[in-house]
Design a protein around this motif. Structure first.
Motif, PDB file in Angstrom:
ATOM      1  N   GLN B 260       0.832  -1.206   0.000  1.00  0.00           N
ATOM      2  CA  GLN B 260       0.000   0.000   0.000  1.00  0.00           C
ATOM      3  C   GLN B 260       0.865   1.253   0.000  1.00  0.00           C
ATOM      4  O   GLN B 260       0.623   2.199  -0.736  1.00  0.00           O
ATOM      5  CB  GLN B 260      -0.893   0.007   1.249  1.00  0.00           C
ATOM      6  CG  GLN B 260      -1.971  -1.038   1.251  1.00  0.00           C
ATOM      7  CD  GLN B 260      -3.054  -0.711   0.248  1.00  0.00           C
ATOM      8  OE1 GLN B 260      -3.592   0.366   0.240  1.00  0.00           O
ATOM      9  NE2 GLN B 260      -3.358  -1.658  -0.613  1.00  0.00           N
ATOM     10  N   ARG B 263       2.622   1.717  -3.323  1.00  0.00           N
ATOM     11  CA  ARG B 263       1.694   2.101  -4.385  1.00  0.00           C
ATOM     12  C   ARG B 263       1.334   3.586  -4.298  1.00  0.00           C
ATOM     13  O   ARG B 263       1.288   4.287  -5.288  1.00  0.00           O
ATOM     14  CB  ARG B 263       0.427   1.248  -4.282  1.00  0.00           C
ATOM     15  CG  ARG B 263      -0.429   1.324  -5.524  1.00  0.00           C
ATOM     16  CD  ARG B 263      -1.618   0.418  -5.407  1.00  0.00           C
ATOM     17  NE  ARG B 263      -1.256  -0.950  -5.106  1.00  0.00           N
ATOM     18  CZ  ARG B 263      -2.029  -1.813  -4.445  1.00  0.00           C
ATOM     19  NH1 ARG B 263      -3.194  -1.425  -3.985  1.00  0.00           N
ATOM     20  NH2 ARG B 263      -1.654  -3.038  -4.230  1.00  0.00           N
ATOM     21  N   GLU B 264       1.102   4.061  -3.079  1.00  0.00           N
ATOM     22  CA  GLU B 264       0.699   5.461  -2.920  1.00  0.00           C
ATOM     23  C   GLU B 264       1.881   6.420  -3.003  1.00  0.00           C
ATOM     24  O   GLU B 264       1.715   7.612  -3.211  1.00  0.00           O
ATOM     25  CB  GLU B 264      -0.009   5.649  -1.570  1.00  0.00           C
ATOM     26  CG  GLU B 264      -1.331   4.900  -1.436  1.00  0.00           C
ATOM     27  CD  GLU B 264      -2.393   5.392  -2.403  1.00  0.00           C
ATOM     28  OE1 GLU B 264      -2.252   6.514  -2.923  1.00  0.00           O
ATOM     29  OE2 GLU B 264      -3.355   4.646  -2.664  1.00  0.00           O
ATOM     30  N   ALA B 266       4.082   6.975  -0.429  1.00  0.00           N
ATOM     31  CA  ALA B 266       4.381   7.607   0.866  1.00  0.00           C
ATOM     32  C   ALA B 266       5.735   7.136   1.387  1.00  0.00           C
ATOM     33  O   ALA B 266       6.222   6.075   1.010  1.00  0.00           O
ATOM     34  CB  ALA B 266       3.285   7.262   1.873  1.00  0.00           C
ATOM     35  N   TRP B 340       5.177  12.037   3.594  1.00  0.00           N
ATOM     36  CA  TRP B 340       5.211  12.066   2.126  1.00  0.00           C
ATOM     37  C   TRP B 340       6.431  12.844   1.671  1.00  0.00           C
ATOM     38  O   TRP B 340       6.801  13.831   2.309  1.00  0.00           O
ATOM     39  CB  TRP B 340       3.963  12.766   1.570  1.00  0.00           C
ATOM     40  CG  TRP B 340       2.689  12.098   1.945  1.00  0.00           C
ATOM     41  CD1 TRP B 340       1.942  12.333   3.060  1.00  0.00           C
ATOM     42  CD2 TRP B 340       2.003  11.070   1.227  1.00  0.00           C
ATOM     43  NE1 TRP B 340       0.830  11.516   3.082  1.00  0.00           N
ATOM     44  CE2 TRP B 340       0.846  10.737   1.966  1.00  0.00           C
ATOM     45  CE3 TRP B 340       2.259  10.412   0.032  1.00  0.00           C
ATOM     46  CZ2 TRP B 340      -0.046   9.763   1.542  1.00  0.00           C
ATOM     47  CZ3 TRP B 340       1.362   9.440  -0.391  1.00  0.00           C
ATOM     48  CH2 TRP B 340       0.219   9.122   0.350  1.00  0.00           C
ATOM     49  N   LEU B 348      -2.966  14.836  -0.671  1.00  0.00           N
ATOM     50  CA  LEU B 348      -2.253  14.002   0.297  1.00  0.00           C
ATOM     51  C   LEU B 348      -3.128  13.626   1.485  1.00  0.00           C
ATOM     52  O   LEU B 348      -2.965  12.558   2.071  1.00  0.00           O
ATOM     53  CB  LEU B 348      -0.984  14.716   0.779  1.00  0.00           C
ATOM     54  CG  LEU B 348       0.051  15.039  -0.300  1.00  0.00           C
ATOM     55  CD1 LEU B 348       1.322  15.592   0.322  1.00  0.00           C
ATOM     56  CD2 LEU B 348       0.385  13.807  -1.133  1.00  0.00           C
ATOM     57  N   GLU B 350      -6.375  12.979   1.447  1.00  0.00           N
ATOM     58  CA  GLU B 350      -7.216  11.843   1.060  1.00  0.00           C
ATOM     59  C   GLU B 350      -6.400  10.566   0.934  1.00  0.00           C
ATOM     60  O   GLU B 350      -6.828   9.481   1.345  1.00  0.00           O
ATOM     61  CB  GLU B 350      -7.936  12.148  -0.272  1.00  0.00           C
ATOM     62  CG  GLU B 350      -9.140  13.050  -0.115  1.00  0.00           C
ATOM     63  CD  GLU B 350     -10.040  12.646   1.052  1.00  0.00           C
ATOM     64  OE1 GLU B 350     -10.448  11.470   1.128  1.00  0.00           O
ATOM     65  OE2 GLU B 350     -10.305  13.502   1.930  1.00  0.00           O
ATOM     66  N   LYS B 351      -5.197  10.714   0.376  1.00  0.00           N
ATOM     67  CA  LYS B 351      -4.333   9.537   0.237  1.00  0.00           C
ATOM     68  C   LYS B 351      -3.955   8.998   1.620  1.00  0.00           C
ATOM     69  O   LYS B 351      -3.885   7.785   1.823  1.00  0.00           O
ATOM     70  CB  LYS B 351      -3.057   9.915  -0.515  1.00  0.00           C
ATOM     71  CG  LYS B 351      -3.221  10.048  -2.018  1.00  0.00           C
ATOM     72  CD  LYS B 351      -1.861  10.356  -2.603  1.00  0.00           C
ATOM     73  CE  LYS B 351      -1.829  10.275  -4.097  1.00  0.00           C
ATOM     74  NZ  LYS B 351      -0.483  10.467  -4.618  1.00  0.00           N
ATOM     75  N   SER B 352      -3.712   9.919   2.546  1.00  0.00           N
ATOM     76  CA  SER B 352      -3.355   9.494   3.913  1.00  0.00           C
ATOM     77  C   SER B 352      -4.525   8.765   4.561  1.00  0.00           C
ATOM     78  O   SER B 352      -4.348   7.765   5.253  1.00  0.00           O
ATOM     79  CB  SER B 352      -2.960  10.697   4.769  1.00  0.00           C
ATOM     80  OG  SER B 352      -1.880  11.363   4.187  1.00  0.00           O
ATOM     81  N   LYS B 354      -6.756   7.082   3.081  1.00  0.00           N
ATOM     82  CA  LYS B 354      -6.855   5.768   2.431  1.00  0.00           C
ATOM     83  C   LYS B 354      -5.862   4.783   3.068  1.00  0.00           C
ATOM     84  O   LYS B 354      -6.204   3.637   3.370  1.00  0.00           O
ATOM     85  CB  LYS B 354      -6.542   5.943   0.942  1.00  0.00           C
ATOM     86  CG  LYS B 354      -7.079   4.881   0.047  1.00  0.00           C
ATOM     87  CD  LYS B 354      -6.934   5.345  -1.392  1.00  0.00           C
ATOM     88  CE  LYS B 354      -6.560   4.180  -2.262  1.00  0.00           C
ATOM     89  NZ  LYS B 354      -6.139   4.602  -3.587  1.00  0.00           N
ATOM     90  N   LEU B 355      -4.643   5.282   3.280  1.00  0.00           N
ATOM     91  CA  LEU B 355      -3.628   4.417   3.897  1.00  0.00           C
ATOM     92  C   LEU B 355      -4.022   4.019   5.318  1.00  0.00           C
ATOM     93  O   LEU B 355      -3.860   2.869   5.723  1.00  0.00           O
ATOM     94  CB  LEU B 355      -2.276   5.138   3.932  1.00  0.00           C
ATOM     95  CG  LEU B 355      -1.463   5.123   2.645  1.00  0.00           C
ATOM     96  CD1 LEU B 355      -0.215   5.971   2.782  1.00  0.00           C
ATOM     97  CD2 LEU B 355      -1.060   3.698   2.291  1.00  0.00           C
ATOM     98  N   SER B 358      -6.645   1.400   5.313  1.00  0.00           N
ATOM     99  CA  SER B 358      -6.207   0.051   4.931  1.00  0.00           C
ATOM    100  C   SER B 358      -5.292  -0.580   5.976  1.00  0.00           C
ATOM    101  O   SER B 358      -4.932  -1.749   5.871  1.00  0.00           O
ATOM    102  CB  SER B 358      -5.480   0.097   3.592  1.00  0.00           C
ATOM    103  OG  SER B 358      -4.267   0.801   3.727  1.00  0.00           O
TER     104      SER B 358
END
Lengths: 105, 361
Positions: B260, B263-264, B266, B340, B348, B350-352, B354-355, B358
């Motif tokens: 994960q 892929r992102e 980070a 990041w 970032l 929203e991506k955070s 998501k991480l 998960s």
């Protein structure tokens, strides 16, 4: 007449949100401010103290930060470190603001 | 008296040695304290006395702390080591950990938190008899995967020599990139995959060989991920009733989190439970304790300030420096800090989220 006001007048007051910029020195003293003079000074002092503490703790944890932003539902506080002190931007987030938190390019 | 642990403190400052001695004699386990003001003297003591723990300074004349640690790691692999230095540079911390030290403390922190320091020492000494632990000697409870990641994160140039009984493997790392691997008669990626199947052993850092031929061109993270997936597939078929179900599960979870993160794009992710409800967990960072401390503190300050200002719920906290951007947010009872690179693009926050979402999936 005025019974409810007497009972709940002070409790029902809605606290305004600060808007403007303040600069603080390394000891948390406010050096300059563009925030309305009606906004309570102790609260501004609290903002200054807490933001400096946040930056200081980051330094102590070997992760010095040049800028830190606190994003609340109705307020954004952005602070930039200035030689131990900070310049703090207080931006109320209203529905009229189209992009309160624009993504970084 | 015979069973008392022996601690050796090495520092070129005699006053500091006296101060350390005064502090260490107060330890509940009453260890025997030895001191040395030069590396040469320290080596003599280690050879003659059965020293359990070495506390070493970094900046010393002639043989410095890092050299001393390299010597100790090779000649006395069972000796536990702590670095106690006044050097606040992160590079030294990374290099010390890459050399396999058990702990790195700043002298100022040690004086300020002497109680915590003593507890760490006691914990290290207490672990002395647990020789059957899995993990690679040099860094407790760290898998080989972690060790390789740490070497690459600290951008070091070294040759890792890993031994497991009679088996010997080597990894060539140059400026944080994996160049070559050699294991069980194989070379390159195949050797790397075979090596990752090792669950315990010991390792040492040999001098870098910059002219060594490059056989691996993939990034370490990609390679770790591929190797770990292959291992998992093989293990899944063969060990349905394995004796290590928990380890396998943890391993699988680490792979998932690593994939994960890669892929992102980070740098790291740190999950911090509430105080007293478990240890922080992280991928991609070595300084877990200090970063977790700031995460807790920042979360507490931000919530406190938000309540006072009546500014609504805290969405997240972001911070920036020249190296990276960090996003702090809460999910469930945990607080997450995601790092990041400064050139990371997209939303970032929203991506955070998501991480973080998960993390426990």
């Amino acid at each position: 007449m005025g019974l409810l006001k007497k009972l709940f007048g002070s409790l029902a007051a809605v606290q305004q949100l600060p808007s403007g910029t303040i600069t603080v020195d390394r000891d948390g003293r406010i050096l300059s401010s563009t925030v309305s003079s009606t906004y309570p000074k102790p609260l501004l002092q609290t903002i200054a103290r807490d933001v400096l503490e946040l930056l200081r703790e980051a330094r102590a944890s070997q992760m010095p930060l040049a800028e830190v932003s606190l994003h609340y539902g109705s307020l954004r506080i952005t602070a930039r470190e200035l030689r131990g002190g900070a310049i703090i931007f207080l931006l109320p987030q209203t529905a009229l603001l189209p992009t309160p938190n624009p993504p970084r390019p | 008296m015979e069973n008392r642990n022996k601690i050796l403190v090495l520092d070129d400052d005699v006053d500091w040695l006296a101060l350390c001695r005064d502090l260490l004699v107060t330890l509940p386990s009453k260890p025997e304290i030895h001191t040395a003001n030069s590396a040469r003297r320290a080596l003599t003591i280690i050879e003659t006395e059965k020293i359990r723990l070495l506390i070493c300074d970094l900046k010393m004349p002639r043989i410095d702390g890092l050299q001393m640690l390299a010597i100790v790691r090779r000649r006395f692999p069972e000796l536990r080591t702590i670095v106690l230095s006044a050097l606040e540079d992160e590079e030294f911390r990374s290099r010390a950990y890459a050399l396999g030290v058990d702990l790195f403390w700043l002298k100022t922190e040690m004086q300020r938190n002497s109680k915590l320091f003593n507890e760490c020492l006691e914990s290290l000494l207490g672990r002395a008899d647990r020789e059957g632990d899995t993990g690679f000697r040099g860094i407790q409870s760290k898998s080989l995967m972690d060790i390789i990641q740490m070497e690459c994160l600290s951008r070091s140039s070294t040759v890792l020599r890993i031994t497991r009984g009679p088996l010997v493997a080597k990894l060539w790392i140059q400026d944080g990139e994996l160049f070559d691997a050699e294991c069980e008669g194989a070379r390159g990626e195949v050797a790397f995959q075979r090596l990752l199947a090792w669950k315990s052993g010991s390792f040492e850092n040999l001098p870098a060989e910059p002219r060594h031929e490059r056989t691996i061109n993939k990034s370490v993270n990609a390679l770790l991920l591929e190797s770990a997936q292959t291992l998992d597939e093989n293990a899944g078929a063969a060990t349905a009733a394995s004796a290590e179900p928990l380890e396998s599960l943890t391993h699988r979870k680490t792979i998932w989190k690593l994939s994960q993160l890669t892929r992102e794009g980070a740098d790291f992710i740190l999950a911090v439970p509430p105080e007293g409800q478990g240890e922080p967990d992280a991928i991609g960072t070595q300084s877990i304790a200090s970063t977790a401390h700031w995460t807790r503190k920042a979360d507490e300050i931000a919530h406190r300030l938000g309540d006072k200002l009546e500014a609504g719920p805290l969405s997240h906290v972001s911070g920036q420096n020249l190296e990276r951007t960090v996003i702090l947010l809460s999910r469930g009872d945990k607080t997450f800090l995601v790092g990041w690179p400064t050139d990371a693009t997209g939303n970032l926050t929203e991506k955070s989220r998501k991480l973080a979402a998960s993390w426990d999936s």
